[in-house]
Write a protein that holds these residues in place. Structure first.
Motif, PDB file in Angstrom:
ATOM      1  N   SER A  24       0.842  -1.187   0.000  1.00 36.78           N
ATOM      2  CA  SER A  24       0.000   0.000   0.000  1.00 36.78           C
ATOM      3  C   SER A  24       0.881   1.242   0.000  1.00 36.78           C
ATOM      4  O   SER A  24       1.826   1.345   0.780  1.00 36.78           O
ATOM      5  CB  SER A  24      -0.896   0.002   1.238  1.00 36.78           C
ATOM      6  OG  SER A  24      -1.595   1.224   1.333  1.00 36.78           O
ATOM      7  N   LEU A  25       0.570   2.185  -0.873  1.00 36.97           N
ATOM      8  CA  LEU A  25       1.312   3.439  -0.936  1.00 36.97           C
ATOM      9  C   LEU A  25       0.529   4.575  -0.286  1.00 36.97           C
ATOM     10  O   LEU A  25       0.906   5.732  -0.382  1.00 36.97           O
ATOM     11  CB  LEU A  25       1.636   3.785  -2.393  1.00 36.97           C
ATOM     12  CG  LEU A  25       2.497   2.754  -3.129  1.00 36.97           C
ATOM     13  CD1 LEU A  25       2.684   3.172  -4.587  1.00 36.97           C
ATOM     14  CD2 LEU A  25       3.838   2.565  -2.438  1.00 36.97           C
ATOM     15  N   GLY A  26      -0.569   4.220   0.364  1.00 33.07           N
ATOM     16  CA  GLY A  26      -1.407   5.230   0.998  1.00 33.07           C
ATOM     17  C   GLY A  26      -2.098   4.651   2.212  1.00 33.07           C
ATOM     18  O   GLY A  26      -1.540   3.808   2.916  1.00 33.07           O
ATOM     19  N   THR A  27      -3.323   5.082   2.410  1.00 37.56           N
ATOM     20  CA  THR A  27      -4.119   4.616   3.541  1.00 37.56           C
ATOM     21  C   THR A  27      -4.355   3.118   3.436  1.00 37.56           C
ATOM     22  O   THR A  27      -4.348   2.555   2.349  1.00 37.56           O
ATOM     23  CB  THR A  27      -5.466   5.363   3.606  1.00 37.56           C
ATOM     24  OG1 THR A  27      -6.196   4.847   4.722  1.00 37.56           O
ATOM     25  CG2 THR A  27      -6.300   5.163   2.366  1.00 37.56           C
ATOM     26  N   GLY A  57      12.255  -7.520  11.864  1.00 36.35           N
ATOM     27  CA  GLY A  57      11.560  -8.776  12.162  1.00 36.35           C
ATOM     28  C   GLY A  57      10.080  -8.628  12.468  1.00 36.35           C
ATOM     29  O   GLY A  57       9.376  -9.622  12.602  1.00 36.35           O
ATOM     30  N   THR A  58       9.572  -7.398  12.587  1.00 32.69           N
ATOM     31  CA  THR A  58       8.147  -7.208  12.853  1.00 32.69           C
ATOM     32  C   THR A  58       7.360  -7.316  11.544  1.00 32.69           C
ATOM     33  O   THR A  58       7.904  -7.108  10.458  1.00 32.69           O
ATOM     34  CB  THR A  58       7.877  -5.833  13.495  1.00 32.69           C
ATOM     35  OG1 THR A  58       8.332  -4.808  12.601  1.00 32.69           O
ATOM     36  CG2 THR A  58       8.582  -5.710  14.835  1.00 32.69           C
ATOM     37  N   GLN A  59       6.070  -7.658  11.683  1.00 27.71           N
ATOM     38  CA  GLN A  59       5.234  -7.798  10.494  1.00 27.71           C
ATOM     39  C   GLN A  59       5.027  -6.442   9.825  1.00 27.71           C
ATOM     40  O   GLN A  59       4.866  -5.420  10.484  1.00 27.71           O
ATOM     41  CB  GLN A  59       3.875  -8.395  10.828  1.00 27.71           C
ATOM     42  CG  GLN A  59       3.045  -8.624   9.573  1.00 27.71           C
ATOM     43  CD  GLN A  59       1.815  -9.463   9.800  1.00 27.71           C
ATOM     44  OE1 GLN A  59       1.569  -9.922  10.889  1.00 27.71           O
ATOM     45  NE2 GLN A  59       1.038  -9.662   8.764  1.00 27.71           N
ATOM     46  N   ASP A  60       5.046  -6.448   8.489  1.00 31.22           N
ATOM     47  CA  ASP A  60       4.835  -5.225   7.712  1.00 31.22           C
ATOM     48  C   ASP A  60       3.343  -5.114   7.397  1.00 31.22           C
ATOM     49  O   ASP A  60       2.821  -5.872   6.579  1.00 31.22           O
ATOM     50  CB  ASP A  60       5.646  -5.277   6.422  1.00 31.22           C
ATOM     51  CG  ASP A  60       5.656  -3.959   5.691  1.00 31.22           C
ATOM     52  OD1 ASP A  60       4.735  -3.136   5.916  1.00 31.22           O
ATOM     53  OD2 ASP A  60       6.569  -3.739   4.890  1.00 31.22           O
TER      54      ASP A  60
END
Length: 87
Positions: A24-27, A57-60
């Motif tokens: 996602s490049l926004g909201t 290591g955290t979820q993106d």
């Protein structure tokens, strides 16, 4: 969700149906409906957040998985492309 929401394709999984992994490049306030498209390609009513991790290591939370309604649309998409999502 505001109009003009964009995603950048990070990976295309050659499966049935074809799965598009995109950032996602926004909201992140959106949902996939019956007539949703990504880059003009119709999507199945499916949305997932794959296990994608950041350097620490955290979820993106900005990475999502979409499935194409028509596998033939695969040829219209490429990794790195920035596409508009229409709900």
């Amino acid at each position: 969700m505001s109009e003009g929401h964009r995603f950048k394709i990070e990976h295309i999984r050659e499966s049935n149906p074809v799965m598009i992994i995109a950032r996602s490049l926004g909201t992140m306030d959106f949902s996939v409906g019956e007539n949703s498209t990504l880059g003009g390609c119709k999507l199945l009513k499916f949305l997932d957040q794959p296990r994608s991790t950041r350097a620490d290591g955290t979820q993106d939370p900005k990475v999502f998985a979409f499935c194409l309604a028509d596998n033939a649309d695969r040829k219209k998409l490429s990794v790195g492309a920035e596409l508009e999502f229409v709900p």
